[in-house]
Each structure stands twice: as structure tokens, then as C-alpha cells.
Scaffold this motif. Structure first.
Motif, PDB file in Angstrom:
ATOM      1  N   THR A   7      -4.429 -12.055  -3.027  1.00 51.72           N
ATOM      2  CA  THR A   7      -3.799 -12.424  -1.762  1.00 51.72           C
ATOM      3  C   THR A   7      -3.547 -13.915  -1.854  1.00 51.72           C
ATOM      4  O   THR A   7      -3.868 -14.529  -2.853  1.00 51.72           O
ATOM      5  CB  THR A   7      -4.675 -12.076  -0.531  1.00 51.72           C
TER       6      THR A   7
ATOM      7  N   GLU B 256       0.160  -6.308   1.212  1.00 54.33           N
ATOM      8  CA  GLU B 256      -0.428  -5.001   1.512  1.00 54.33           C
ATOM      9  C   GLU B 256      -1.228  -4.492   0.326  1.00 54.33           C
ATOM     10  O   GLU B 256      -2.329  -3.952   0.488  1.00 54.33           O
ATOM     11  CB  GLU B 256       0.680  -4.002   1.871  1.00 54.33           C
ATOM     12  N   GLU B 257      -0.683  -4.662  -0.887  1.00 46.46           N
ATOM     13  CA  GLU B 257      -1.407  -4.242  -2.095  1.00 46.46           C
ATOM     14  C   GLU B 257      -2.675  -5.076  -2.268  1.00 46.46           C
ATOM     15  O   GLU B 257      -3.725  -4.541  -2.670  1.00 46.46           O
ATOM     16  CB  GLU B 257      -0.511  -4.383  -3.312  1.00 46.46           C
ATOM     17  N   HIS B 258      -2.590  -6.360  -1.998  1.00 52.19           N
ATOM     18  CA  HIS B 258      -3.768  -7.211  -2.093  1.00 52.19           C
ATOM     19  C   HIS B 258      -4.896  -6.709  -1.185  1.00 52.19           C
ATOM     20  O   HIS B 258      -6.041  -6.559  -1.602  1.00 52.19           O
ATOM     21  CB  HIS B 258      -3.416  -8.643  -1.675  1.00 52.19           C
ATOM     22  N   ARG B 259      -4.548  -6.469   0.058  1.00 49.38           N
ATOM     23  CA  ARG B 259      -5.555  -6.014   1.026  1.00 49.38           C
ATOM     24  C   ARG B 259      -6.121  -4.658   0.643  1.00 49.38           C
ATOM     25  O   ARG B 259      -7.326  -4.413   0.750  1.00 49.38           O
ATOM     26  CB  ARG B 259      -4.941  -5.962   2.425  1.00 49.38           C
ATOM     27  N   PHE B 260      -5.249  -3.766   0.171  1.00 49.86           N
ATOM     28  CA  PHE B 260      -5.693  -2.427  -0.228  1.00 49.86           C
ATOM     29  C   PHE B 260      -6.685  -2.520  -1.382  1.00 49.86           C
ATOM     30  O   PHE B 260      -7.723  -1.853  -1.388  1.00 49.86           O
ATOM     31  CB  PHE B 260      -4.485  -1.578  -0.630  1.00 49.86           C
ATOM     32  N   TYR B 261      -6.363  -3.353  -2.362  1.00 44.51           N
ATOM     33  CA  TYR B 261      -7.251  -3.460  -3.520  1.00 44.51           C
ATOM     34  C   TYR B 261      -8.599  -4.076  -3.143  1.00 44.51           C
ATOM     35  O   TYR B 261      -9.647  -3.661  -3.638  1.00 44.51           O
ATOM     36  CB  TYR B 261      -6.606  -4.302  -4.620  1.00 44.51           C
ATOM     37  N   GLU B 262      -8.559  -5.063  -2.291  1.00 41.47           N
ATOM     38  CA  GLU B 262      -9.811  -5.707  -1.895  1.00 41.47           C
ATOM     39  C   GLU B 262     -10.786  -4.695  -1.309  1.00 41.47           C
ATOM     40  O   GLU B 262     -11.988  -4.761  -1.550  1.00 41.47           O
ATOM     41  CB  GLU B 262      -9.523  -6.809  -0.866  1.00 41.47           C
ATOM     42  N   VAL B 263     -10.272  -3.724  -0.572  1.00 45.32           N
ATOM     43  CA  VAL B 263     -11.110  -2.714   0.078  1.00 45.32           C
ATOM     44  C   VAL B 263     -11.413  -1.545  -0.858  1.00 45.32           C
ATOM     45  O   VAL B 263     -12.550  -1.062  -0.919  1.00 45.32           O
ATOM     46  CB  VAL B 263     -10.428  -2.185   1.365  1.00 45.32           C
ATOM     47  N   ASN B 264     -10.404  -1.087  -1.615  1.00 43.82           N
ATOM     48  CA  ASN B 264     -10.522   0.166  -2.363  1.00 43.82           C
ATOM     49  C   ASN B 264     -10.800   0.013  -3.850  1.00 43.82           C
ATOM     50  O   ASN B 264     -11.311   0.933  -4.480  1.00 43.82           O
ATOM     51  CB  ASN B 264      -9.237   0.986  -2.175  1.00 43.82           C
TER      52      ASN B 264
ATOM     53  N   ILE C  68      -5.012  -0.080  -7.264  1.00 43.37           N
ATOM     54  CA  ILE C  68      -3.670   0.090  -6.710  1.00 43.37           C
ATOM     55  C   ILE C  68      -2.895   1.017  -7.634  1.00 43.37           C
ATOM     56  O   ILE C  68      -3.268   1.218  -8.798  1.00 43.37           O
ATOM     57  CB  ILE C  68      -2.891  -1.242  -6.564  1.00 43.37           C
TER      58      ILE C  68
ATOM     59  N   PRO D  75     -12.637   5.396  -3.867  1.00 40.62           N
ATOM     60  CA  PRO D  75     -12.370   4.120  -3.197  1.00 40.62           C
ATOM     61  C   PRO D  75     -13.648   3.393  -2.792  1.00 40.62           C
ATOM     62  O   PRO D  75     -14.600   3.996  -2.294  1.00 40.62           O
ATOM     63  CB  PRO D  75     -11.550   4.536  -1.963  1.00 40.62           C
TER      64      PRO D  75
END
Length: 211
Positions: free
Chosen positions: A10, A26-34, A37, A180
Motif C-alpha cells: 500500500t 484494493e489488492e494491497h488491503r486484501f493481501y494484508e488481511v488474507n 492475491i 485466508p
């Protein structure tokens, strides 16, 4: 289909991110949580076809790979007269092969890798996974596992893997599974056996990682 496992970015540094780069916010945030990607059709069909042809040529003995590349045969086929592609489960240590190295250095891959672990990347391991047609299903199955068991360097948030299918995959023929959020967990006890359809993968690490 292509997957990247274990970190992201991010505009500001996160625990599992580097910051900036080829990923969307959006990909940054998704990866941080899950912890992963997915980018569909990220690597060109031309390159994947070239890798597939190289795999067939190596298995059929058309290319002398010397001691650099290691072919792993499927254990369940040792008692059968099976040769070539249908006998090989894995091509190991193909990082410096003329064709496989094109995947390792492909900007479609490395631009995302640098978005995840930073610009100082080192490719540490490359292999092609194959599921022979006549193999015992249990001999070519790979359970959920943590690759970090096999790497002596740290920190883990600066290690990432790319995985790209060479043919169409789904839940019935051996796609890649992720749980995840497990990138935040400690290493768990493991038992090993293997499964997967045909795919190519590479692990990368920040060049500043320490043993």
C-alpha cells in the motif's frame, strides 16, 4: 491463473507489505488481511506454452540438463513401464534454465513481487509441478502446508511465492488452495504428501533476509 502468496503493498508500509508498486490499493488491503492475491491471465500464453514445451523436452531427454535440474519421478509409477511426461512429478532447481528463467524474470511476475517484498529481490527456488495421468492420486497430492518450513532465512514477511497454472485448473483437477489469514500464524506441525495439476512456481525473498 496466477497466485502470489505471503505479502502485499500500500502507499504506506504495513506488516506484510512494502508500499507502492504494481498492486491496486484494493489488492494491497486484501493481501494484508488474507495473505494472497490472484491475477488472472497475468503471464502471457506464449511464455506458458514455451515453458510447457521445455518441460516435455526435458522429460523426453531431448535436452541435456546435466546436474543443474533434478527430475523427481512419481513413486507410484516405479513398478510400471512409464516414461517421459507421464512419469515425472516435479522438475526441481530449474531457476537458471534458459526458458524457466524467463518466467522468474518476467516483469508480469517481478513487478508484483517487488510490490510485496520491495525492490531488492532474489529468486531462491523455481520448480514445475506435474500430476502424471497414471499416478496413484495419493502419491501426487500435496496437503495444506507452510513453505517457510523449508527456508532457513527470515523475516517471513519478506518472502513471497508466485504460482502459475500452465493449463486450466479447478477444484477437481488440482488447483492451488489457500486458507485466508494463515500468513499471520506461527509454523504448524506438518505431515507431507503431494498433489497438484501442472504449474510453475518461484519463491522470492528480499535480498536483505538473514539466515
Amino acid at each position: 491463473m496466477m497466485g502470489f502468496l505471503r505479502t502485499i503493498t500500500t502507499s504506506t508500509l504495513g506488516k506484510y507489505t512494502h508500499g507502492g508498486g504494481a498492486l491496486s490499493e484494493e489488492e494491497h488491503r486484501f493481501y494484508e488481511v488474507n495473505g494472497y492475491i490472484i491475477r488472472k491471465n497475468n503471464v502471457s500464453d506464449a511464455l506458458l506454452d514455451e515453458i510447457g514445451t521445455r518441460f516435455v523436452d526435458i522429460c523426453n531427454g531431448k535436452i541435456d540438463v546435466g546436474m543443474e535440474i533434478r527430475l523427481v519421478k512419481d513413486a507410484s509409477l516405479k513398478q510400471k513401464v512409464v516414461k517421459g511426461v507421464n512419469s515425472v512429478r516435479k522438475v526441481q532447481d530449474c531457476l537458471h534454465d534458459d526458458i524457466f528463467s524467463k518466467y522468474v524474470s518476467d516483469p508480469a511476475v517481478t513487478d508484483i513481487v517487488t510490490s510485496i517484498i520491495g525492490p531488492n529481490i532474489t529468486a531462491i527456488h523455481c520448480m514445475l509441478l506435474n500430476k502424471p495421468l497414471d499416478a496413484n492420486p495419493n502419491s501426487s497430492m500435496d496437503p495444506l502446508h507452510q513453505d517457510l518450513h523449508g527456508f532457513p532465512f527470515r523475516p517471513p514477511e519478506r518472502i513471497v511465492a508466485s504460482w502459475t497454472a500452465l493449463e486450466n485448473v479447478d477444484k477437481d483437477n488440482g488447483g492451488l488452495y489457500m486458507v485466508p489469514g494463515t500468513h499471520t500464524l506461527e509454523l504448524q506441525p506438518h505431515d507431507y504428501f503431494e498433489w497438484l495439476r501442472k504449474s510453475v512456481s518461484c519463491h522470492y525473498a528480499d535480498s536483505n533476509c538473514l539466515m
